[in-house]
Design a protein around this motif. Structure first.
Motif, PDB file in Angstrom:
ATOM      1  N   TRP A  28       3.808   6.744  -6.142  1.00  0.00           N
ATOM      2  CA  TRP A  28       3.268   5.904  -5.069  1.00  0.00           C
ATOM      3  C   TRP A  28       2.250   4.953  -5.690  1.00  0.00           C
ATOM      4  CZ3 TRP A  28       4.866  10.821  -4.388  1.00  0.00           C
ATOM      5  CH2 TRP A  28       5.743  11.087  -3.305  1.00  0.00           C
ATOM      6  N   HIS A  58      -3.076  11.162  -5.138  1.00  0.00           N
ATOM      7  CA  HIS A  58      -3.721  11.140  -3.829  1.00  0.00           C
ATOM      8  C   HIS A  58      -2.714  11.412  -2.712  1.00  0.00           C
ATOM      9  CE1 HIS A  58      -6.356   9.946  -0.553  1.00  0.00           C
ATOM     10  NE2 HIS A  58      -5.421   9.080  -0.145  1.00  0.00           N
ATOM     11  N   ASP A 110      -0.370   1.248  -5.173  1.00  0.00           N
ATOM     12  CA  ASP A 110      -0.956   0.118  -4.446  1.00  0.00           C
ATOM     13  C   ASP A 110      -0.755  -1.106  -5.320  1.00  0.00           C
ATOM     14  OD1 ASP A 110      -1.706   1.693  -2.377  1.00  0.00           O
ATOM     15  OD2 ASP A 110      -3.815   1.862  -2.944  1.00  0.00           O
ATOM     16  N   GLU A 125      -1.992   3.304  -9.336  1.00  0.00           N
ATOM     17  CA  GLU A 125      -1.154   4.454  -8.971  1.00  0.00           C
ATOM     18  C   GLU A 125      -1.929   5.400  -8.071  1.00  0.00           C
ATOM     19  OE1 GLU A 125       1.745   7.908 -10.865  1.00  0.00           O
ATOM     20  OE2 GLU A 125       0.655   6.541 -12.199  1.00  0.00           O
ATOM     21  N   THR A 126      -1.327   5.769  -6.936  1.00  0.00           N
ATOM     22  CA  THR A 126      -1.963   6.668  -5.953  1.00  0.00           C
ATOM     23  C   THR A 126      -1.128   7.940  -5.765  1.00  0.00           C
ATOM     24  OG1 THR A 126      -0.808   5.528  -4.155  1.00  0.00           O
ATOM     25  CG2 THR A 126      -3.001   4.713  -4.750  1.00  0.00           C
ATOM     26  N   LYS A 171       0.848  -1.182   0.000  1.00  0.00           N
ATOM     27  CA  LYS A 171       0.000   0.000   0.000  1.00  0.00           C
ATOM     28  C   LYS A 171       0.896   1.249   0.000  1.00  0.00           C
ATOM     29  CE  LYS A 171      -4.075  -1.952   0.224  1.00  0.00           C
ATOM     30  NZ  LYS A 171      -5.056  -1.818  -0.881  1.00  0.00           N
ATOM     31  N   LYS A 172       0.603   2.132  -0.950  1.00  0.00           N
ATOM     32  CA  LYS A 172       1.366   3.381  -1.079  1.00  0.00           C
ATOM     33  C   LYS A 172       2.871   3.110  -1.145  1.00  0.00           C
ATOM     34  CE  LYS A 172      -2.102   6.223   1.296  1.00  0.00           C
ATOM     35  NZ  LYS A 172      -2.374   7.136   2.425  1.00  0.00           N
TER      36      LYS A 172
END
Length: 704
Positions: free
Chosen positions: A130, A158, A132, A154-155, A114-115
């Motif tokens: 970053w 966020h 997931d 892709e985060t 995660k991230k």
């Protein structure tokens, strides 16, 4: 049958990536041609192509990459290069990360991140992303793990927005904390709101008191003109410009200015605010705060004044240091020249001594030959001129023997006026001035008179034989600043000033004035040693000399000698009776120069003395300890060997009775004296000398 199933499965793939997968030459990889793929591989490819989320399948141990349209968009500039490429080659910047993925999942495991923070080169330059990530194994037709299916979300946007939000919250808390600190510290002088549309000002009670509004004035209707009236006239135009700029351009408003208090004094404040605009972009409201910054502004002004003062002090120190370094370089140059000239003078005096002694001996051998006597007298006159030149060199080198005594300058003035007037001529007016305070010095009077005479003659030449020469003396106290770099210590001094009204010197000429043999006079009109001699005498006497000159404005020479508080020395009275004559005394001659030793031996024998000879101090000590009886030791000051002339003098003083010692030298080199200043118990005959001078000195020493 398997081939037909595979062909049928591949034919059902749709989309851009399906076309690229079918067109790719898979036979160059371990997967083989697409029509030979297993059912499980085809099924998984069909599944990932149909997914709207970014999926990539890493097949076999190298992890050959097969992905869908969403992943192609994620890959950026790496697409379509990634298709069919082993994952470690496709993403070399995260090769270790992907190698671990393949090892775990082909072993039957799964991984979830995660991230996950990675640095990828998707478009030719590193960028922080970053993600997931979810990794799961996929099986072949036999049920064994043959590949890895990865879900890539892709985060980055966020995470960035979340961090910006956190930073904004931190900034808000910091600003709020600063505001609370200002409020608690009492720096806030009030708040205001300017209704720009209606041109109406309102504020709290502290704001009203700060701007000296009447107590009965309503806080929601404060005349703007009253607030402007207490702003310092020098600051008001600048404040208006800043307000107008904020109304036109927006942004924060921060203005520092002075306002008049109720007692008439001015205090510094800072007004901070921001203009709010309506939907049409017109100024609507202008809220703000007033802070007390008086102490800070006073401190800033004090610091600014201190900085300016410091800059001036630093500039003065740098200038003083530069001048001191220039003086040091000049002193070092003169010191080096002095050492050279002193050595030259020493050897020169030895040569002159040999020449003079032989000339005197020759004169005694031919007393009746007029031609020989005339030529000898001419040669002896040349020797005397050479001796004078050597004496001037030694004076500059600070190596001339001095006989200092304490006396008042007034006694010098008594006989100096007539002497100077005769030397300078009737067209030069001599103005002698002496302070009423007694001025006493400890130095060699004859050398001082010679120095003043040299300076006076230089002044006469500068004035072309007509003008005024002013000689002035007074007592001065020299401080640390004056003495820095001048080789003298602060204290009480006697100041002698010799000023002329002549042509003066340029700065370049002045810089060389004390150097030996430097002269601006025509060839044949001086040796250039006069000022050098004065310089050496003053320095040797513990004083200081400087010159101030300007072209067309004359020259002033300033001499500074340590002031003496001792009683003036009374010259010894002449002894009555006949002078003693040579009575066959035995003299030990100690001289390392064989030519000088030979001529001195012959001179002394002709004068009626018995002579013993020694080439150095060691040989002389052998003679003395052998039992030889001597009435006087006549020794050169500077000699080779372990026994020095000073050692001979110590031995002579310890005898019963003491044996007198007469020194001779081209210069003393500080061996028998301190700074070449002789004490009354030291007798020195300077080279070159003649028979009469030698006989007179021998009589004086023997009678003493």
């Amino acid at each position: 049958m398997s081939f037909l199933l595979n062909s049928h499965a591949c034919a059902g793939w749709g989309g851009e990536m399906a076309q690229r997968i079918r067109a790719f030459d898979w036979s160059s990889t371990a997967l083989g041609a697409i029509d030979t793929w297993s059912n499980s591989l085809c099924t998984n490819v069909q599944m990932l192509l149909a997914s709207p989320v970014p999926l990539v399948m890493l097949w076999d141990h190298p992890g050959y990459m097969i992905y869908n349209d969403a992943y192609a968009e994620f890959a950026g500039g790496r697409h379509p290069y990634l298709l069919g490429t082993p994952v470690e080659l496709g993403w070399p910047e995260v090769a270790d990360f992907n190698r671990n993925i393949m090892t775990v999942c082909l072993g039957g495991g799964t991984l979830v991140y995660k991230k996950k923070d990675l640095i990828l080169l998707r478009n030719g330059k590193p960028e922080e992303v970053w993600l997931d990530l979810s990794y799961s194994p996929v099986s072949d037709d036999s049920g064994k793990p043959a590949g890895v299916i990865a879900i890539v979300m892709e985060t980055t946007s966020h995470v960035v927005s979340e961090r910006q939000r956190e930073q904004a919250e931190a900034d808000f808390h910091a600003a709020d904390e600063r505001l609370q600190l200002a409020l608690n510290a009492g720096a806030l002088l009030g708040s205001f709101v300017w209704d720009v549309a209606n041109d109406q000002l309102s504020g709290d009670e502290r704001f009203a008191r700060t701007f000296s509004y009447p107590l009965e004035q309503p806080l929601d209707d404060l005349p703007i003109a009253d607030a402007n009236a207490v702003i310092h006239p020098d600051d008001f135009p600048r404040v208006l410009r800043m307000v107008q700029y904020t109304l036109e351009q927006g942004g924060p408003y921060n203005a520092e200015y002075r306002i008049r208090r109720a007692d008439g004094e001015y205090t510094w404040v800072q007004a901070s605010g921001r203009c709010e605009f309506d939907s049409d972009g017109k100024p609507l409201r202008f809220p703000g705060l007033i802070f007390d910054i008086h102490e800070r502004k006073v401190a800033e002004e004090s610091l600014l004044h201190l900085t300016r003062t410091l800059e001036q002090r630093v500039e003065a120190e740098v200038l003083a240091r530069s001048e001191a370094e220039a003086r040091l370089r000049q002193a070092q140059k003169l010191e080096a020249i002095g050492g050279l000239t002193g050595g030259v003078a020493h050897d020169f005096n030895n040569l002159l001594q040999v020449i003079a002694a032989n000339l005197h001996l020759l004169a005694r051998q031919e007393p009746d030959n007029a031609n020989v006597q005339r030529r000898l007298n001419s040669a002896l006159a040349a020797v005397e001129r050479g001796a004078k030149l050597s004496s001037q060199l030694l004076a500059f080198a600070r190596q001339q023997p001095l006989s200092p005594a304490v006396y008042s300058l007034r006694s010098l003035y008594d006989g100096l006026g007539d002497l100077l007037q005769r030397a300078l001529g009737e067209m030069i007016q001599v103005d002698l001035q002496l302070t009423a305070d007694p001025c006493s010095v400890h130095l060699d009077r004859n050398q001082l008179e010679n120095a003043l005479l040299n300076l006076a003659l230089n002044a006469r030449d500068a004035m072309l034989g007509e003008g005024t020469l002013r000689i002035y003396a007074d007592n001065v106290a020299l401080d640390d600043a004056f003495c820095e770099g001048k080789e003298i210590a602060p204290g009480d001094y006697v100041h002698l000033s010799i000023a002329d009204s002549g042509s003066g010197m340029s700065a370049e000429v002045l810089g060389h004035a004390f150097e030996p043999f430097f002269s601006t006079k025509p060839s044949g009109h001086g040796t250039g040693l006069g000022l050098s001699m004065v310089f050496g005498f003053v320095k040797q006497s513990g004083g200081h000399i400087d010159m101030v000159s300007e072209v067309g404005a004359g020259t002033t020479v300033n001499l500074y000698f340590p002031r003496s508080s001792a009683a003036e020395t009374v010259p010894p009275a002449a002894q009555a009776g006949d002078e003693p004559s040579a009575g066959g005394e035995t003299i030990l001659v100690v001289e390392d120069n064989p030519d000088v030793r030979c001529t001195v031996d012959e001179l002394l024998q002709q004068l009626g003395y018995s002579v013993l000879l020694a080439a150095n101090g060691d040989a002389a000590m052998d003679v003395l300890q052998s039992g030889a009886q001597v009435d006087l030791i006549f020794t050169d000051v500077v000699m080779p060997g372990t026994v020095k002339s000073a050692d001979l003098a110590v031995w002579a003083k310890q005898q019963k009775p003491a044996v007198p010692v007469l020194f001779t030298s081209g210069h003393t080199r500080d061996i028998i004296s301190r700074n070449h200043q002789l004490t009354p118990d030291i007798h020195l005959l300077s080279k070159p000398y003649g028979p009469q001078a030698l006989m007179d000195m021998l009589k004086t020493v023997l009678s003493a």
